[in-house]
Every structure is written in structure tokens, then in C-alpha cells.
Design an enzyme around this catalytic site. Structure first.
Site, mmCIF file in Angstrom:
data_model
loop_
_atom_site.group_PDB
_atom_site.id
_atom_site.type_symbol
_atom_site.label_atom_id
_atom_site.label_comp_id
_atom_site.label_asym_id
_atom_site.label_seq_id
_atom_site.Cartn_x
_atom_site.Cartn_y
_atom_site.Cartn_z
ATOM 1 N N GLY A 303 23.801 -18.771 -1.543
ATOM 2 C CA GLY A 303 22.925 -18.040 -2.454
ATOM 3 C C GLY A 303 23.310 -18.194 -3.908
ATOM 4 N N GLY A 305 20.981 -20.631 -4.107
ATOM 5 C CA GLY A 305 20.439 -21.845 -3.511
ATOM 6 C C GLY A 305 20.183 -23.006 -4.432
ATOM 7 C CD GLU A 326 24.096 -15.321 0.268
ATOM 8 O OE1 GLU A 326 24.406 -14.110 0.173
ATOM 9 O OE2 GLU A 326 24.682 -16.220 -0.365
ATOM 10 C CG ASP A 352 31.906 -13.265 6.707
ATOM 11 O OD1 ASP A 352 32.232 -14.109 5.839
ATOM 12 O OD2 ASP A 352 32.596 -12.267 6.965
ATOM 13 C CG ASP A 369 29.357 -22.436 -5.958
ATOM 14 O OD1 ASP A 369 30.293 -22.030 -6.667
ATOM 15 O OD2 ASP A 369 28.177 -22.452 -6.348
ATOM 16 C CB CYS A 422 30.609 -20.483 -12.106
ATOM 17 S SG CYS A 422 29.870 -20.603 -13.756
#
Length: 484
Positions: A303, A305, A326, A352, A369, A422
Site C-alpha cells: 500500500g 500501490g 497489504e 501481514d 518497502d 523513504c
């Protein structure tokens, strides 16, 4: 019936509509925990603001939220009581007024007058006198003069000075300095005082360092698009008014901003909005060399996506399938939306990622990610720098390690895993990778730099850290791990 009375011969002036919209968005962010980009986009649509009004509203919202901590330091010197004793609604009005006075080309008299009028409309006549008095105090100094007044000396406390001058919490600056390999206490010889707000007069050796990064975080990001291969291409986006991206072969940039949804490829899902750094890490995973099978890919933390859409398009070109996982249902729906225009039987699972429902070694390529502090996207999320805390980083660490461990287990021998965040915070990047690999003897870290052809300033490796001030991307991190 007239709105005049014996005590009020003149009708009350109506507040400026755009400032009113900006204030309501700021309240949603500060009081309700909303996200500035989502709340603002919704407000612009509902209020039908476009062109100059939309641009003005956007700067009011993003600028006020971005510089909130710095403005609070100035306001603390201008209000006779602690800021904590002010009503939150009043404090947000003062911040909004301060931004107009110090960082926007708004006439001082007009800024104060408009904020007094808005105060009357939003929280009553009684508070308007305080707003008028405080903002008049703020208007008596420039931004540089306020920084000189409030911030500690750059020579004696460089990071404390930067926290005020560059509008970042000190703990974030310390983490950035560590990630950049700078000595946090170091001050360039002969330097002191205040950097210009634009950052244009920095010494050349500083432009790629800590101050360059902080300045880049304070600049509005460009709208970057991704053309999902096989269903769209960059030429189509360029024909719609974008320009080709700098690094990713699938990137295009809307230089003048605007609504990307007006572009047919974006509206249909054949293209999307995605930072170029996010594209680069997905492409790096897709181009890492592996032997034999290469048809089963996994996005472990999918998510909303954006990367799933690009990976699905890339694996399609190899007659393969993407499985996207997700845990939250509404975010899984966003993943499905990003995959809607991509041919193939791709799967979206609600589950999960730390508890796989598939056998170990099921996938050729795995993207992890992981959830992180988001400190690498402060350009896009102006409120995040003040909302996040060091405790958030510490609390996310066990989940990040568990997800990476699960990702490695999910990869087949010879397969590859991309660990992505990120965030450039060292505790969310290499520290996580080192901790997980120390517990396993079936995985190794590989040099990821060759997977970013043409991209300079990738550091000493083997992992890659992208930077806003060096690459014009979010501060994306990637470590490439091979299952042995």
C-alpha cells in the site's frame, strides 16, 4: 434586515475566501491528524479553487506547516504567555499570519488586516485584538532578523542554529548529518550568522551537504509521473504537457504543476503519480541479475500501490505475476486501483507480511518497502517533520527487521530482495539490514550502485541513498540482498 446596529454602523468585512480555506486545511492537519496533501487537494476541489487562488492557498498551507516550529520560536518572543496556554485555533491563525509576513510577498498591512478579519469570523471578535498586536510585532523584523534574534549562534551551536534557520527539529538534523557523514558539531570556517532564505548564496562546498539537504526539504517538489511500461510511455505523457524525467526511463514531470488527473493515461491508471526515487528503486529490483526463473515477484508492503503498479507492468513483460500484500483493507483497495490497467493475473492479498501464507522460497524477486518515519519525503509532507518523534523511529525498528527477515525467507535461493525505506535515518536503513543479516547465514548484501546507471553521487555502497539536494528525488534508500 440590516446587519447594522447603533454600535456597529459599518457591516463586518468578510474574510478572504482563500485564506479561510487554507486555515481550515491547517486545522484538519494540526487538530485532526490529517495529511496536508490529501486535505488540501480535497479542499481545492470542493471550493473550486484553481490557478492563482489554488497556488496561493497551497503556499499558505504548505509554508505554514513547513515552518511551524520556526514560527513558534518567533511567536514565543511575541506573546506574553506560553504558547501552550493559547487555544490551538488561535495559534494556527498566528502561524498563518506569520508565514504571510515573513516568507510571502504579501503587504504587511494587508496580511495583518486580513488575519484580523479571519480571526473575527473563525474564533470571535475577542481574540482579534491579540492577533493584531502579535502580528504587528512579527512584522517589525524580517525573517533573517528574527532568526538572528531567536536562534543560537551558528558558531557555538550549528545544529541548534539550523533547527531555527532551516525549520527542522534538531533530532532530524542530527540524523541527517550522521547519514551524510558530516560531523554534527562542525561549522564551516569563518561562517556565522544566517543563511539567506533562498539558500542561493551558500558556499559551493556546502551545496551538497547538510544545509543543501535542509534547503531542498523546504522547496516544493515537482509533480512526477510514471508511465507504466506496456500500457503507456513517456512520449504519451510528454505529448500531454509533461517533460521527460531526469533518471528513470519511465518518469515525466509536470513542470507547471496542475492536476495530473487531467491526463488520460493517469486518469485511466496506465500512468500514475510517483516520485522518481520510488521509480528508481523499483527498477533496480527489476534489473538485478538472477539466474533461471524470473516470473514470480512479491511486493511485501504494497500500500498504496505506486511501486506495485510499476513492478506489475515490468513483470508482465516477462510473462510473470506480481503478488502484492497489504494488511489494511482500504490500502489494499488503493493497490488494486493502481493495478487496474495492468494486464495479467496479479494478486492483491490482505495480510501481514511478517506472517507469510506462502511457502518459503516462493518468489524470484521481493520488494520490502517497509513502513518508516517518512523523513525522506519532507518536501511532500510538510507536517511530518513536526509530527514524527525519535520514539517513532525506535518503535518501527522491530517491524522493519521482521519484514526484511520475512522478505528474505520468501525469496528463493538465487533470488533477490530490495529493502527500501523513504527515510535516510541510519536506524531505519543500514542498521536494519545489518541486524537482520547478522542473524542469517543464507543471505548477503550486494552492490546496488550498478543498478542506477547514470545517477551520480551514490556514495561508497554497497547500498544506495538518494537525496533531494543531489538527485531531486525523495531520500529513498535501497539495499540489495541476495538469498544464497
Amino acid at each position: 434586515m440590516s446587519d447594522r446596529s447603533p454600535r456597529n454602523r459599518a457591516p463586518q468585512r468578510r474574510p478572504d475566501r482563500v485564506r479561510g480555506v487554507a486555515y481550515q486545511v491547517i486545522r484538519q492537519v494540526t487538530a485532526e491528524g490529517g495529511y496536508a496533501n490529501l486535505a488540501l487537494n480535497k479542499a481545492l476541489r470542493e471550493q473550486r479553487l484553481s490557478g492563482r487562488d489554488a497556488a496561493f492557498c497551497t503556499e499558505l498551507v504548505h509554508g505554514t506547516l513547513r515552518w511551524q516550529g520556526t514560527y513558534d520560536a518567533f511567536l514565543a518572543r511575541s506573546v506574553s504567555r506560553p504558547l501552550a496556554d493559547l487555544d490551538p485555533e488561535l495559534l494556527d491563525l498566528l502561524r498563518l499570519g506569520t508565514h504571510q509576513l515573513l516568507r510571502m510577498r504579501v503587504d504587511s498591512y494587508a496580511a495583518v488586516s486580513e488575519m484580523v478579519t479571519l480571526t473575527r469570523a473563525e474564533i470571535g471578535q475577542k481574540r482579534s485584538g491579540l492577533v493584531n498586536a502579535v502580528l504587528r510585532k512579527i512584522s517589525q523584523r524580517t525573517l533573517t532578523q528574527w532568526i538572528d534574534t531567536v536562534a543560537p549562534s551558528a558558531v557555538e551551536d550549528r545544529l541548534g542554529h539550523l533547527a531555527i534557520a532551516k525549520a527542522h527539529p534538531r533530532w532530524v538534523i542530527e540524523a541527517f548529518a550522521q547519514a551524510l557523514g558530516e560531523e554534527p558539531a562542525a561549522t564551516p570556517p569563518g561562517r556565522g550568522g544566517v543563511e539567506p532564505a533562498s539558500g542561493q548564496d551558500r558556499l559551493p562546498e556546502e551545496s551538497g551537504g547538510l544545509e543543501g539537504l535542509l534547503d531542498a526539504d523546504n522547496e516544493a517538489p515537482r509533480v512526477t509521473l510514471v508511465a507504466r511500461p506496456g500500457v503507456s510511455d513517456v512520449d504519451e505523457l510528454v505529448a500531454a504537457g509533461a517533460t521527460a524525467g531526469r533518471w528513470s526511463p519511465y518518469a515525466a514531470v509536470l513542470e507547471g504543476g496542475g492536476d495530473p488527473g487531467r491526463i488520460d493515461a493517469v486518469a485511466s491508471g496506465r500512468a500514475g503519480v510517483q516520485d522518481e526515487g520510488s521509480q528508481l528503486v523499483a527498477v533496480a529490483l527489476a534489473t538485478a541479475e538472477i539466474e533461471s526463473a524470473d516470473a514470480s515477484w512479491l511486493d511485501l508492503c504494497a500500500g498504496p500501490g505506486g511501486k506495485s503498479g510499476l513492478l506489475a507492468a515490468l513483470v508482465n513483460q516477462r510473462d510473470g505475476q506480481l503478488t502484492a500484500v497489504e494488511p489494511l483493507k482500504h490500502r489494499a483497495e488503493l493497490v488494486r486501483s493502481n493495478l487496474r490497467a495492468i494486464p495479467g493475473e496479479h494478486k492483491v492479498l490482505i495480510g501481514d507480511g511478517t506472517k507469510p501464507t506462502w511457502p518459503a522460497g516462493s518468489f524470484d524477486r521481493v520488494l520490502a518497502d517497509v513502513p518508516c518515519s517518512g523523513l525522506g519525503a519532507l518536501r511532500r509532507r510538510p507536517e511530518a517533520r513536526w509530527r514524527r518523534t525519535p520514539e517513532d523511529v525506535a518503535e518501527l525498528r522491530p517491524l522493519q527487521e521482521d519484514l526484511l527477515d520475512s522478505a528474505i525467507t520468501s525469496a528463493r535461493p538465487g533470488g533477490v530482495v530490495a529493502y527500501v525505506t523513504c527515510s535516510p535515518h541510519p536506524d531505519e536503513t543500514r542498521a536494519v539490514v545489518d541486524a537482520v543479516l547478522a542473524k542469517r547465514d543464507d543471505a548477503k548484501l550486494e552492490d546496488a550502485r550498478p543498478l542506477f546507471p547514470g545517477v551520480p553521487d551514490l556514495g561508497d555502497g554497497p547500498d544506495v541513498q538518494l537525496w533531494p539536494h543531489l538527485h531531486g528525488t525523495d531520500a529513498m534508500y535501497l539495499a540489495l540482498i541476495r538469498r544464497t
